[in-house]
Design a protein around this motif. Structure first.
Motif, PDB file in Angstrom:
ATOM      1  N   GLY A   1      -2.648 -11.403  -6.583  1.00  0.00           N
ATOM      2  CA  GLY A   1      -2.307 -12.615  -5.865  1.00  0.00           C
ATOM      3  C   GLY A   1      -2.279 -12.456  -4.360  1.00  0.00           C
ATOM      4  O   GLY A   1      -2.495 -11.358  -3.829  1.00  0.00           O
ATOM      5  N   PRO A   2      -1.994 -13.542  -3.636  1.00  0.00           N
ATOM      6  CA  PRO A   2      -2.045 -13.516  -2.169  1.00  0.00           C
ATOM      7  C   PRO A   2      -1.006 -12.596  -1.522  1.00  0.00           C
ATOM      8  O   PRO A   2      -1.153 -12.230  -0.359  1.00  0.00           O
ATOM      9  CB  PRO A   2      -1.782 -14.979  -1.785  1.00  0.00           C
ATOM     10  CG  PRO A   2      -1.098 -15.586  -2.970  1.00  0.00           C
ATOM     11  CD  PRO A   2      -1.645 -14.877  -4.163  1.00  0.00           C
ATOM     12  N   ASN A   3       0.052 -12.233  -2.254  1.00  0.00           N
ATOM     13  CA  ASN A   3       1.068 -11.327  -1.703  1.00  0.00           C
ATOM     14  C   ASN A   3       0.879  -9.900  -2.230  1.00  0.00           C
ATOM     15  O   ASN A   3       1.834  -9.123  -2.299  1.00  0.00           O
ATOM     16  CB  ASN A   3       2.476 -11.829  -2.012  1.00  0.00           C
ATOM     17  CG  ASN A   3       2.725 -11.964  -3.513  1.00  0.00           C
ATOM     18  OD1 ASN A   3       1.896 -11.560  -4.337  1.00  0.00           O
ATOM     19  ND2 ASN A   3       3.864 -12.535  -3.865  1.00  0.00           N
ATOM     20  N   ALA A   4      -0.351  -9.547  -2.569  1.00  0.00           N
ATOM     21  CA  ALA A   4      -0.631  -8.241  -3.179  1.00  0.00           C
ATOM     22  C   ALA A   4      -0.223  -7.077  -2.290  1.00  0.00           C
ATOM     23  O   ALA A   4       0.126  -6.003  -2.795  1.00  0.00           O
ATOM     24  CB  ALA A   4      -2.123  -8.139  -3.525  1.00  0.00           C
ATOM     25  N   LYS A   5      -0.233  -7.255  -0.981  1.00  0.00           N
ATOM     26  CA  LYS A   5       0.084  -6.155  -0.069  1.00  0.00           C
ATOM     27  C   LYS A   5       1.567  -6.103   0.297  1.00  0.00           C
ATOM     28  O   LYS A   5       1.981  -5.248   1.079  1.00  0.00           O
ATOM     29  CB  LYS A   5      -0.761  -6.270   1.199  1.00  0.00           C
ATOM     30  CG  LYS A   5      -2.257  -6.122   0.947  1.00  0.00           C
ATOM     31  CD  LYS A   5      -3.081  -6.350   2.190  1.00  0.00           C
ATOM     32  CE  LYS A   5      -2.901  -5.246   3.198  1.00  0.00           C
ATOM     33  NZ  LYS A   5      -3.777  -5.422   4.383  1.00  0.00           N
TER      34      LYS A   5
ATOM     35  N   GLY B   1      -5.267   5.502   9.169  1.00  0.00           N
ATOM     36  CA  GLY B   1      -4.799   5.772   7.815  1.00  0.00           C
ATOM     37  C   GLY B   1      -5.738   5.149   6.811  1.00  0.00           C
ATOM     38  O   GLY B   1      -6.537   4.269   7.135  1.00  0.00           O
ATOM     39  N   GLN B   2      -5.638   5.581   5.551  1.00  0.00           N
ATOM     40  CA  GLN B   2      -6.582   5.051   4.571  1.00  0.00           C
ATOM     41  C   GLN B   2      -6.369   3.577   4.276  1.00  0.00           C
ATOM     42  O   GLN B   2      -7.297   2.894   3.844  1.00  0.00           O
ATOM     43  CB  GLN B   2      -6.544   5.866   3.282  1.00  0.00           C
ATOM     44  CG  GLN B   2      -5.205   5.968   2.603  1.00  0.00           C
ATOM     45  CD  GLN B   2      -5.237   6.979   1.483  1.00  0.00           C
ATOM     46  OE1 GLN B   2      -5.755   6.712   0.408  1.00  0.00           O
ATOM     47  NE2 GLN B   2      -4.707   8.162   1.733  1.00  0.00           N
TER      48      GLN B   2
ATOM     49  N   ASP C   1      -8.999  -1.538   4.561  1.00  0.00           N
ATOM     50  CA  ASP C   1      -9.025  -2.945   4.957  1.00  0.00           C
ATOM     51  C   ASP C   1     -10.219  -3.263   5.860  1.00  0.00           C
ATOM     52  O   ASP C   1     -10.804  -4.350   5.763  1.00  0.00           O
ATOM     53  CB  ASP C   1      -7.725  -3.312   5.674  1.00  0.00           C
ATOM     54  CG  ASP C   1      -6.552  -3.469   4.718  1.00  0.00           C
ATOM     55  OD1 ASP C   1      -6.797  -3.638   3.510  1.00  0.00           O
ATOM     56  OD2 ASP C   1      -5.396  -3.412   5.182  1.00  0.00           O
ATOM     57  N   ARG C   2     -10.600  -2.316   6.695  1.00  0.00           N
ATOM     58  CA  ARG C   2     -11.656  -2.586   7.678  1.00  0.00           C
ATOM     59  C   ARG C   2     -13.061  -2.449   7.098  1.00  0.00           C
ATOM     60  O   ARG C   2     -13.938  -3.248   7.417  1.00  0.00           O
ATOM     61  CB  ARG C   2     -11.488  -1.656   8.875  1.00  0.00           C
ATOM     62  CG  ARG C   2     -12.466  -1.923  10.004  1.00  0.00           C
ATOM     63  CD  ARG C   2     -12.057  -1.183  11.257  1.00  0.00           C
ATOM     64  NE  ARG C   2     -13.015  -1.352  12.338  1.00  0.00           N
ATOM     65  CZ  ARG C   2     -12.886  -0.826  13.548  1.00  0.00           C
ATOM     66  NH1 ARG C   2     -11.803  -0.112  13.834  1.00  0.00           N
ATOM     67  NH2 ARG C   2     -13.796  -1.018  14.475  1.00  0.00           N
ATOM     68  N   TRP C   3     -13.283  -1.461   6.227  1.00  0.00           N
ATOM     69  CA  TRP C   3     -14.648  -1.186   5.772  1.00  0.00           C
ATOM     70  C   TRP C   3     -14.884  -1.348   4.272  1.00  0.00           C
ATOM     71  O   TRP C   3     -16.010  -1.547   3.857  1.00  0.00           O
ATOM     72  CB  TRP C   3     -15.043   0.245   6.169  1.00  0.00           C
ATOM     73  CG  TRP C   3     -15.360   0.413   7.605  1.00  0.00           C
ATOM     74  CD1 TRP C   3     -16.515   0.042   8.250  1.00  0.00           C
ATOM     75  CD2 TRP C   3     -14.513   0.978   8.610  1.00  0.00           C
ATOM     76  NE1 TRP C   3     -16.445   0.350   9.582  1.00  0.00           N
ATOM     77  CE2 TRP C   3     -15.217   0.933   9.838  1.00  0.00           C
ATOM     78  CE3 TRP C   3     -13.247   1.538   8.600  1.00  0.00           C
ATOM     79  CZ2 TRP C   3     -14.693   1.425  11.023  1.00  0.00           C
ATOM     80  CZ3 TRP C   3     -12.714   2.017   9.773  1.00  0.00           C
ATOM     81  CH2 TRP C   3     -13.431   1.961  10.970  1.00  0.00           C
TER      82      TRP C   3
ATOM     83  N   GLY D   1      -6.948   0.165  -3.619  1.00  0.00           N
ATOM     84  CA  GLY D   1      -7.736  -1.064  -3.610  1.00  0.00           C
ATOM     85  C   GLY D   1      -7.470  -1.923  -4.830  1.00  0.00           C
ATOM     86  O   GLY D   1      -7.350  -3.155  -4.735  1.00  0.00           O
ATOM     87  N   VAL D   2      -7.363  -1.294  -5.994  1.00  0.00           N
ATOM     88  CA  VAL D   2      -7.062  -2.028  -7.228  1.00  0.00           C
ATOM     89  C   VAL D   2      -5.704  -2.708  -7.130  1.00  0.00           C
ATOM     90  O   VAL D   2      -5.536  -3.880  -7.483  1.00  0.00           O
ATOM     91  CB  VAL D   2      -7.094  -1.073  -8.443  1.00  0.00           C
ATOM     92  CG1 VAL D   2      -6.651  -1.797  -9.714  1.00  0.00           C
ATOM     93  CG2 VAL D   2      -8.489  -0.488  -8.628  1.00  0.00           C
TER      94      VAL D   2
END
Length: 521
Positions: A405-409, A49-50, A55-57, A396-397
């Motif tokens: 912040g650290p909990n962005a995801k 998935g995107q 996250d990987r590249w 990404g933004v």
């Protein structure tokens, strides 16, 4: 011997052509990281998935440099996520010009589908389209009745589908959501009820579904030059045919619908986008092709954002029962039978959930539709040669640790605040700063964003108070490899609950009061 030589020569020519297509132009800034071409092609063979691809590249180089060299749609471009770069890009449309598929790949199936329209046009052409269509997209008094009634019909169909499904197994939700989204779009913008929820063999729904399966193939998105050769690629010939069939069917349905207001000389507050397009065509302000192109783009974009976001909503609060329960408590506490814009716009937790969904699941996650009119310096830092395309990655933004912040995801509605006014200020502030861009920003922001927010609130209001649901235990989140962002093939297990304060007749829902939930976002 001559045959072998000819084969070798042919291979060499093909190799040179491939190198020419994928080599990085020497005038692109060398200090920006280059994302390998194969990353753009992962959709051809990978099931990633995107979110996984990003996250990987992409995440590390983009968060470190703010921009990268990226290959997509047959060309190298610059992809950005750094807020100062984004605000420069969005504010200076005279430098970074809107250039959609009709300019970028005019021979393609995508260009045939979308044409020259209010979203991708520029300059005087865009100003003409906006002067005609903007009043119908940004009006303050959208009728809430279609939103309420179609949401209730959606509830009915989902529960019926669940009753026909094995115990503990989920319903694939996207086909139902697509039917709902097209139906609401038709009644709100095109003055027609397409009856997609009522007619299970609806032709416009079937054709739209087929087109989405046929057009958005990873190979052709990355190598649109193939669209030049439909004789070699029969599937593209079929795609061109489908696009024309869709255009003609849509045109005929709109032309033959019962008339309610398009013959008036002066617009009223109840007029819809279609009335304004028809009047402009009648007065000779636009051509037949411009009318058709803007009819198609209205159909597509006025349903797609909501369709994608509702898929994400079902998944996200299906895995987070605490959020779902908190939403239900807030909604039921209103005691309102027929929600209006005024009802839903006063609900803080509902507002925060919708905003957080837009942050974590921006429907159009990546877009490259700006081209430098001349040599430019993006954010006073990145050299952008003339004719270079510049794009952005909203996912990404929105998941950048620097921005959120650290909990962005993580899905945390409370990050938006406690009061609706506070949330609206944060929405506007982060949009202007370039840290929250689900609808772009500045002069070319999405004209329909306020309607999307209203539609989502009404839909969630009706869905949450009528059902509780959870994600099918056998479903694992899968996002598309590129382009739009929403769970693919999501399966949901529904359970009907008693609806307190519900009316017996769906058709008696009250009209809306006000569209906007806090000024011009």
């Amino acid at each position: 011997m001559a045959f072998v030589t000819a084969v070798k020569l042919g291979i060499c020519c093909l190799g040179l052509l491939l190198w020419w297509k994928i080599h990085v132009p020497s005038n692109l800034p060398r200090n920006l990281p280059k994302i390998p071409v194969y990353v753009s092609l992962l959709g051809l063979w990978s099931d990633l998935g995107q979110d996984e691809i990003y996250d990987r590249w992409l995440r590390k180089p983009l968060e470190q440099h703010g921009a990268v060299r990226f290959w997509f749609a047959g060309r190298w471009s610059i992809l950005v996520i750094k807020p100062p770069y984004l605000t420069d890009l969005f504010r200076n449309e005279h430098i970074y010009v809107k250039a959609g598929n009709q300019k970028k790949i005019p021979w393609s199936v995508m260009a045939s589908l979308l044409g020259d329209n209010i979203i991708s046009s520029h300059g005087d052409t865009w100003r003409l389209y906006a002067s005609i269509m903007k009043p119908g997209m940004t009006k303050h008094n959208f009728d809430c009745r279609p939103l309420v009634n179609k949401s209730r019909k959606l509830v009915e169909l989902l529960l019926q589908a669940q009753s026909r499904t094995a115990a503990g197994k989920g319903v694939v939700i996207n086909p139902f959501i697509l039917r709902y989204a097209i139906s609401v779009m038709g009644q709100s913008f095109l003055d027609i009820d397409f009856q997609c929820l009522e007619d299970q063999e609806n032709p416009i729904f079937e054709l739209q579904t087929t087109i989405k399966r046929s057009i958005f193939k990873p190979f052709y998105m990355n190598f649109p030059v193939a669209d030049k050769y439909p004789a070699i690629f029969p599937s593209r010939a079929r795609a061109f045919t489908l696009v024309k069939q869709f255009e003609n069917l849509l045109y005929e349905l709109i032309r033959d619908r019962p008339r309610t207001g398009s013959e008036k000389k002066h617009h009223s507050d109840n007029d819809q986008v279609i009335h304004m397009l028809e009047q402009a065509l009648k007065e000779g302000k636009i051509t037949e092709k411009q009318y058709r192109d803007n009819l198609k783009i209205t159909f597509i974009v006025a349903h797609e954002n909501t369709q994608l976001l509702l898929n994400s909503m079902f998944y996200q609060i299906g895995i987070d029962q605490q959020v779902q329960d908190k939403l239900r408590d807030e909604i039921i506490a209103t005691g309102v039978a027929n929600p209006t814009a005024d009802t839903v716009n006063k609900l803080p937790y509902l507002t925060s959930v919708i905003y957080e969904l837009l942050r974590l699941y921006p429907p159009i996650s990546q877009l490259t539709n700006r081209v430098a009119e001349s040599d430019a310096l993006l954010g006073d830092t990145v050299p952008v040669p003339a004719n270079t395309y510049v794009g952005w990655n909203a996912y990404g933004v929105h998941t950048s640790f620097a921005n959120w912040g650290p909990n962005a995801k993580d899905f945390i509605p409370e990050r938006w605040g406690l009061k609706v006014e506070e949330m609206q200020r944060k929405f506007r502030r982060d949009t202007i700063r370039g840290t929250f861009i689900p609808f772009n920003a500045h002069t070319r922001k999405c004209l329909g964003q306020a309607f999307v927010l209203l539609q989502m609130k009404i839909a969630v209001f009706e869905l949450v108070r009528s059902m509780r649901w959870k994600v099918d235990p056998g479903y694992k989140l899968k996002l598309p490899g590129a382009g739009v962002l929403a769970p693919v093939g999501c399966r949901i297990v529904f359970e009907e609950i008693e609806v307190r304060g519900q009316v017996s007749e769906a058709g008696s829902a009250d009209s809306g009061v006000s569209l906007y939930d806090g000024g011009d976002l």
